[in-house]
Design a protein around this motif. Sequence first.
Motif, PDB file in Angstrom:
ATOM      1  N   ILE A  69       0.850  -1.194   0.000  1.00  0.00           N
ATOM      2  CA  ILE A  69       0.000   0.000   0.000  1.00  0.00           C
ATOM      3  C   ILE A  69       0.887   1.246   0.000  1.00  0.00           C
ATOM      4  O   ILE A  69       1.795   1.376   0.821  1.00  0.00           O
ATOM      5  CB  ILE A  69      -0.932   0.027   1.224  1.00  0.00           C
ATOM      6  CG1 ILE A  69      -1.801  -1.239   1.264  1.00  0.00           C
ATOM      7  CG2 ILE A  69      -1.782   1.284   1.228  1.00  0.00           C
ATOM      8  CD1 ILE A  69      -2.770  -1.371   0.130  1.00  0.00           C
ATOM      9  N   ALA A  70       0.610   2.179  -0.903  1.00  0.00           N
ATOM     10  CA  ALA A  70       1.391   3.414  -0.985  1.00  0.00           C
ATOM     11  C   ALA A  70       0.915   4.410   0.074  1.00  0.00           C
ATOM     12  O   ALA A  70      -0.278   4.712   0.160  1.00  0.00           O
ATOM     13  CB  ALA A  70       1.258   4.028  -2.375  1.00  0.00           C
ATOM     14  N   THR A  71       1.840   4.912   0.890  1.00  0.00           N
ATOM     15  CA  THR A  71       1.503   5.867   1.941  1.00  0.00           C
ATOM     16  C   THR A  71       2.508   7.019   1.934  1.00  0.00           C
ATOM     17  O   THR A  71       3.511   6.980   1.231  1.00  0.00           O
ATOM     18  CB  THR A  71       1.532   5.209   3.337  1.00  0.00           C
ATOM     19  OG1 THR A  71       2.881   5.053   3.777  1.00  0.00           O
ATOM     20  CG2 THR A  71       0.850   3.845   3.316  1.00  0.00           C
ATOM     21  N   VAL A  88       1.793  15.561   0.299  1.00  0.00           N
ATOM     22  CA  VAL A  88       0.612  15.127  -0.452  1.00  0.00           C
ATOM     23  C   VAL A  88      -0.308  16.319  -0.637  1.00  0.00           C
ATOM     24  O   VAL A  88      -0.368  17.218   0.203  1.00  0.00           O
ATOM     25  CB  VAL A  88      -0.160  13.984   0.250  1.00  0.00           C
ATOM     26  CG1 VAL A  88       0.672  12.723   0.333  1.00  0.00           C
ATOM     27  CG2 VAL A  88      -0.632  14.419   1.625  1.00  0.00           C
ATOM     28  N   LYS A  89      -0.999  16.333  -1.744  1.00  0.00           N
ATOM     29  CA  LYS A  89      -1.985  17.371  -2.012  1.00  0.00           C
ATOM     30  C   LYS A  89      -3.355  16.828  -1.636  1.00  0.00           C
ATOM     31  O   LYS A  89      -3.801  15.817  -2.156  1.00  0.00           O
ATOM     32  CB  LYS A  89      -1.952  17.771  -3.491  1.00  0.00           C
ATOM     33  CG  LYS A  89      -2.944  18.867  -3.834  1.00  0.00           C
ATOM     34  CD  LYS A  89      -2.887  19.206  -5.330  1.00  0.00           C
ATOM     35  CE  LYS A  89      -3.909  20.286  -5.686  1.00  0.00           C
ATOM     36  NZ  LYS A  89      -3.889  20.589  -7.151  1.00  0.00           N
ATOM     37  N   GLY A 190       0.307  12.219  -4.188  1.00  0.00           N
ATOM     38  CA  GLY A 190       1.735  12.394  -4.003  1.00  0.00           C
ATOM     39  C   GLY A 190       2.377  13.102  -5.177  1.00  0.00           C
ATOM     40  O   GLY A 190       1.731  13.401  -6.189  1.00  0.00           O
ATOM     41  N   ALA A 191       3.683  13.357  -5.041  1.00  0.00           N
ATOM     42  CA  ALA A 191       4.411  14.108  -6.065  1.00  0.00           C
ATOM     43  C   ALA A 191       4.352  13.434  -7.425  1.00  0.00           C
ATOM     44  O   ALA A 191       4.369  14.099  -8.463  1.00  0.00           O
ATOM     45  CB  ALA A 191       5.866  14.296  -5.625  1.00  0.00           C
ATOM     46  N   GLY A 192       4.261  12.107  -7.452  1.00  0.00           N
ATOM     47  CA  GLY A 192       4.213  11.391  -8.722  1.00  0.00           C
ATOM     48  C   GLY A 192       2.819  11.178  -9.260  1.00  0.00           C
ATOM     49  O   GLY A 192       2.635  10.457 -10.246  1.00  0.00           O
ATOM     50  N   GLY A 193       1.816  11.777  -8.610  1.00  0.00           N
ATOM     51  CA  GLY A 193       0.438  11.637  -9.064  1.00  0.00           C
ATOM     52  C   GLY A 193      -0.286  10.427  -8.490  1.00  0.00           C
ATOM     53  O   GLY A 193      -1.440  10.179  -8.832  1.00  0.00           O
ATOM     54  N   GLN A 194       0.379   9.661  -7.616  1.00  0.00           N
ATOM     55  CA  GLN A 194      -0.227   8.470  -7.031  1.00  0.00           C
ATOM     56  C   GLN A 194      -1.048   8.836  -5.801  1.00  0.00           C
ATOM     57  O   GLN A 194      -0.700   9.742  -5.044  1.00  0.00           O
ATOM     58  CB  GLN A 194       0.871   7.468  -6.636  1.00  0.00           C
ATOM     59  CG  GLN A 194       0.367   6.130  -6.143  1.00  0.00           C
ATOM     60  CD  GLN A 194       1.507   5.168  -5.837  1.00  0.00           C
ATOM     61  OE1 GLN A 194       2.627   5.589  -5.584  1.00  0.00           O
ATOM     62  NE2 GLN A 194       1.230   3.877  -5.853  1.00  0.00           N
TER      63      GLN A 194
END
Length: 226
Positions: A69-71, A88-89, A190-194
Motif C-alpha cells: 500500500i502506498a503511503t 501530499v496534495k 503524491g508528487a508522482g500523481g499516485q
Amino acid sequence: MKLIYTGKTKDVYALDDGNYLLKFKDDATGKDGVFDPGENAVALTIDGLGRECLALSRYFFTLLGDAGIATHFVSASLEDSAMIVRPVKMFGNGTEVVCRFRAVGSFLRRYGEYIAEGAPLDGLVEFTLKNDAKGDPPITKETLAMLGILTESVYDEIKALAQKIGRIIGADLLKKGLELYDIKFEFGIGAGGQILLADEISGGCMRAYKDGAWVQPMDLNKLLLP
C-alpha cells in the motif's frame, strides 16, 4: 523547520528537503471530557497519547507498506513524538474517508431508526468534508465530482483502497482478539500523481472492540504493540 499548520492533535512543520514533520500532541477529540474519534473538538488531554498514537501509526504504516500500500510515511521518532512524511496534495480543503464494518458512532446517530447498534456494515465507505464548523458533513460521489473536489474515478479508487486497507488492519487486529468496527482515513495525491494514504493510523482514528466492549486508544496500543 517552519511551522505551517497547528492542528487539534498534531502540528505540521515544513522541512528543508521538501518533506514534512508531524508533531503529535497529547490532545484528544471528544465531548464533555470523554474521548470520541468522531468528534471535531479537543475534549481532553491524555499524558503520553501523542507518543502512543505515533507508535501505532508507525506499526500500521509498516504493515501496510509490507502489503504494497502506498503511503506518505517516511520515518518516525518516538522520542520526539514526530513523524516525517512525504508531501501530499489534499482533495479540496480536505476530505475524510470512513470505512465501517459495524454500526456505531456518528453512523448510528444518523441512521439508528433503521439499524441496530453493532449491526454489520461490510466495509461501507463514507466520504466527509473536513469542516469542524459544519460537523464534517457527508458528501456523495456525484457532489464531490460536481464541485471539482475529485473525479468519480478517483472516488472509486479511494473507496476500493479504503476497503482494502480497512480489511488488512481488521485482519491484523483479529489476530489479537480484536474486532475493527470502523476506521477513518485521509488520502492525498503524491508528487508522482499516485494516491497516498496520509495523516495517521492510531486508536484515535478507529473503534476496535474486544469481547463486545470498546477498547480505549491507550489500551489498544498495549494489546497490539510489543
